[in-house]
Design a protein around this motif. Sequence first.
Motif, PDB file in Angstrom:
ATOM      1  N   GLN A  58      18.015 -10.882 -13.104  1.00 12.24           N
ATOM      2  CA  GLN A  58      19.373 -10.782 -12.532  1.00 12.24           C
ATOM      3  C   GLN A  58      19.602 -11.907 -11.517  1.00 12.24           C
TER       4      GLN A  58
ATOM      5  N   LYS B 230      21.318  -7.461  -7.176  1.00 15.33           N
ATOM      6  CA  LYS B 230      20.627  -6.202  -7.500  1.00 15.33           C
ATOM      7  C   LYS B 230      21.639  -5.188  -8.005  1.00 15.33           C
ATOM      8  N   SER B 231      21.478  -4.781  -9.241  1.00 13.32           N
ATOM      9  CA  SER B 231      22.457  -3.861  -9.823  1.00 13.32           C
ATOM     10  C   SER B 231      21.848  -3.196 -11.043  1.00 13.32           C
ATOM     11  N   ARG B 232      22.655  -2.405 -11.732  1.00  8.88           N
ATOM     12  CA  ARG B 232      22.164  -1.750 -12.955  1.00  8.88           C
ATOM     13  C   ARG B 232      22.401  -2.633 -14.193  1.00  8.88           C
TER      14      ARG B 232
ATOM     15  N   ASP C 254      17.747  -1.166  -1.889  1.00  5.61           N
ATOM     16  CA  ASP C 254      18.903  -1.461  -2.739  1.00  5.61           C
ATOM     17  C   ASP C 254      18.624  -1.407  -4.227  1.00  5.61           C
ATOM     18  N   SER C 255      17.369  -1.217  -4.588  1.00  8.65           N
ATOM     19  CA  SER C 255      17.079  -1.201  -6.018  1.00  8.65           C
ATOM     20  C   SER C 255      15.806  -0.408  -6.307  1.00  8.65           C
TER      21      SER C 255
ATOM     22  N   GLU D 111      14.854  -0.670  -9.656  1.00  9.29           N
ATOM     23  CA  GLU D 111      14.685  -1.227 -11.005  1.00  9.29           C
ATOM     24  C   GLU D 111      13.299  -1.865 -11.119  1.00  9.29           C
TER      25      GLU D 111
ATOM     26  N   ASN E 122      25.447  -1.349  -3.162  1.00  8.90           N
ATOM     27  CA  ASN E 122      24.307  -1.457  -4.072  1.00  8.90           C
ATOM     28  C   ASN E 122      24.402  -0.397  -5.173  1.00  8.90           C
ATOM     29  N   ALA E 123      23.354  -0.323  -6.007  1.00  5.96           N
ATOM     30  CA  ALA E 123      23.392   0.581  -7.168  1.00  5.96           C
ATOM     31  C   ALA E 123      23.471   2.057  -6.755  1.00  5.96           C
TER      32      ALA E 123
ATOM     33  N   HIS F 102      15.124  -7.393 -11.734  1.00  5.73           N
ATOM     34  CA  HIS F 102      15.596  -8.096 -10.538  1.00  5.73           C
ATOM     35  C   HIS F 102      15.406  -9.614 -10.656  1.00  5.73           C
TER      36      HIS F 102
END
Length: 320
Positions: free
Chosen positions: A134, A292-294, A123-124, A126, A54-55, A131
């Motif tokens: 994404q 889930k990421s940047r 995991d996030s 943000e 994850n991020a 989300h």
Amino acid sequence: MTVIIHDPLFYGSDDEADELFLPEVVEEQAPPQEEEEKREIAIVEVGFFAPENNAFGNSFRNYQQESLRRIIVEEFYRKNHTFQTYDFAMAKKEEHGRLNKGVMSIWECCELLNEYVDESDLDSDEPPMEHLLQTAEAIRRDYPHQDWLHLTALLHDLGKVLLHPAFGGEPQWCVVGDTFPLGCAFSEAIVHHKFFIQNPDSRNPEYNTKLGIYIDNCGLENVTMSWGHDEYMYLVAKGNNTTLPPAALFIIRYHSFYALHQGGAYTYLMNNEDKEMLEWLHVFKKYDLYSKSRVRINQEEVKPYYLSLIEKYFPARLRW
Ligand SMILES: O[C@H]1[C@H](O)[C@@H](O)[C@H](O)[C@@H](O)[C@H]1O
Ligand SMILES: [Fe+2]
Ligand SMILES: [Fe+2]
């Protein structure tokens, strides 16, 4: 009739993906028994290349691993597992099911939600809108023809608007996080199961057996789930007469039921229709979790597309 995903292919990079045939969904007669197994494997292998970390550089949904967010998440589940009882969930469903908190469009809700960070999410960190976009954009790439799936992804977490003072002002423990059935024993497949020891339902003989108040294969629609954004958004979608297909409503309603769709627990509560729908939930879950990421999606660029889907499947303004 059974919905079957045809010719799924696995690919690892963008370039390859563009050249390959993308999966189509068609309606067909139920396949013979021996085909069933192949098909399940095939669905899991469609498209999207799930990252390992994850991020924050940790593996996904690893609730044991030391991390900054772990303490927040653990405290979240302590409260969630202590206070989510059968009576509580029934009362919340009754209260929020009236949909009398306000009137707004889906897009307004997306924007309203954006100020909250989900305390249950390992995991996030943000804003929710990132989300949602994404997830929607990742699933859109692999299932370009299933526009209902794109919209489902965009709105699956909108029920978190219950956190907002105007729409409930509820605490995080009764809005976000994984969900689980109430009225029967708590499965060990539920994250941080240890905290159920403080839940009064676990001492209630009516509720603490495998089946509790339910009967085998009673169907998930007859099961009371812990209260949260899944059930609420399902009620909002239904109550506003969405034309989204049943699979979309199933995804919205059970996407946080990880003990079932990831842990394989509680399958005895499902009926045949649930079992068919579960395949779609497996498809969806991959995008919900692993996108889930940047990575930032250009909101202005994609907004017209999603507005057109909202218009297709929902009234302009909804009751919440
Ligand atoms: O932390 C996450 C988040 O709250 C999601 O929205 C929910 O669907 C998941 O089940 C949960 O684990
Ligand atoms: Fe969610
Ligand atoms: Fe989500």
